[in-house]
Design an enzyme around this catalytic site. Structure first.
Site, PDB file in Angstrom:
ATOM      1  CB  SER A 139      73.040  -2.274  19.145  1.00 43.45           C
ATOM      2  OG  SER A 139      72.121  -2.548  18.107  1.00 43.45           O
ATOM      3  CE1 TYR A 152      70.435   2.890  19.895  1.00 43.25           C
ATOM      4  CE2 TYR A 152      70.919   1.238  18.228  1.00 43.25           C
ATOM      5  CZ  TYR A 152      70.545   1.568  19.511  1.00 43.25           C
ATOM      6  OH  TYR A 152      70.291   0.567  20.429  1.00 43.25           O
TER       7      TYR A 152
END
Length: 256
Positions: A139, A152
């Site tokens: 990401s 995350y």
């Protein structure tokens, strides 16, 4: 990674980026197997998209991964691409452990242990194929932190370094390692973000990813233009400004 002629397994592809990428790869002449936890969703995908195979799998469960790998390889012995798509995202408040600890453990189990276990279940087989690829999914938040999602962010930073490391180890095999680095994309990774103005439209993202795979089959990172603001802040020397901009514009933007 060649864009066609593969047999591809994508755990975590019953919606969002995973499903859109599965369909795009099928259109380009690949055999695609979609994995997910919910059998009803898998059955619907198989009915709506002829030619797509499905496999029930829970990537947070080691036994489920082992069982699914055995079933998939029995049906598809030519499998040569694994895309470790499954992931979850949670908003956390780290002021009090009761507000974040359970969510943090779930995120790390799914986002870090899941891909590790998946690779472990398939790596022996992939090394027998003449041209195999592991696609990991990190990401933009692996490189620039979103305040609301600490675990995350950390999980995706771990996936980035895992990808870099196993690429070095597997350099003496037929297995290449490609890291997909999404920006914010309009998916249901967090509630209410399918229509977020801060996120990239899903079809636009997948179209750019497929185009990059076609043009750059030897690439080790797949980066759409929109993620480079986050990916290269430190290299450009404007990291602090990038962190501030990300957290000022959309504190809950999803980046996968």
């Amino acid at each position: 990674m060649n864009i066609s002629g593969n047999t591809v397994f994508i755990p975590g592809a019953t919606s969002g980026i995973g499903l859109a990428l599965a369909l795009a790869l099928q259109e380009r002449g690949n055999t695609v197997i979609v994995g997910g936890r919910r059998t009803a969703l898998l059955e619907r995908i198989a009915a709506e998209h002829p030619g797509i195979d499905t496999a029930q799998i829970d990537t947070a469960d080691a036994a489920s991964i082992e069982a699914a790998a055995a079933r998939v390889l029995a049906r598809h012995p030519r499998l040569n691409v694994l895309i470790t798509m499954a992931g979850i995202m949670r908003v956390e408040d780290w002021h009090r452990p009761e507000s974040f600890l359970a969510d943090a453990e779930q995120v790390l189990t799914t986002n870090v242990l899941g891909p590790i276990r998946l690779i472990g279940a398939f790596i022996g087989h992939l090394q027998t194929r003449p041209d195999a690829t592991i696609v990991t999914v990190s990401s933009g938040l692996a490189f620039t932190p979103l305040r609301a999602t600490p675990s995350y962010n950390a999980s995706k930073a771990a996936i980035h370094m895992l990808s870099e490391s196993i690429r070095l180890q597997l350099a003496d095999t037929s297995v290449s390692v490609v890291e997909l680095v999404p920006p914010a994309v309009r998916t249901s990774l967090l509630p209410g973000h399918e229509n977020s103005d801060a996120a990239m439209p899903l079809d636009e993202f997948v179209g750019e990813v497929v185009g990059l795979l076609e043009r750059e089959p030897e690439a080790t990172e797949i980066q759409v233009e929109r993620v480079k603001f986050l990916r290269y802040g430190e290299a450009r020397g404007d990291y602090d400004q990038v962190v501030a901009a990300l957290n000022a514009t959309d504190p809950h933007a999803t980046h996968r």
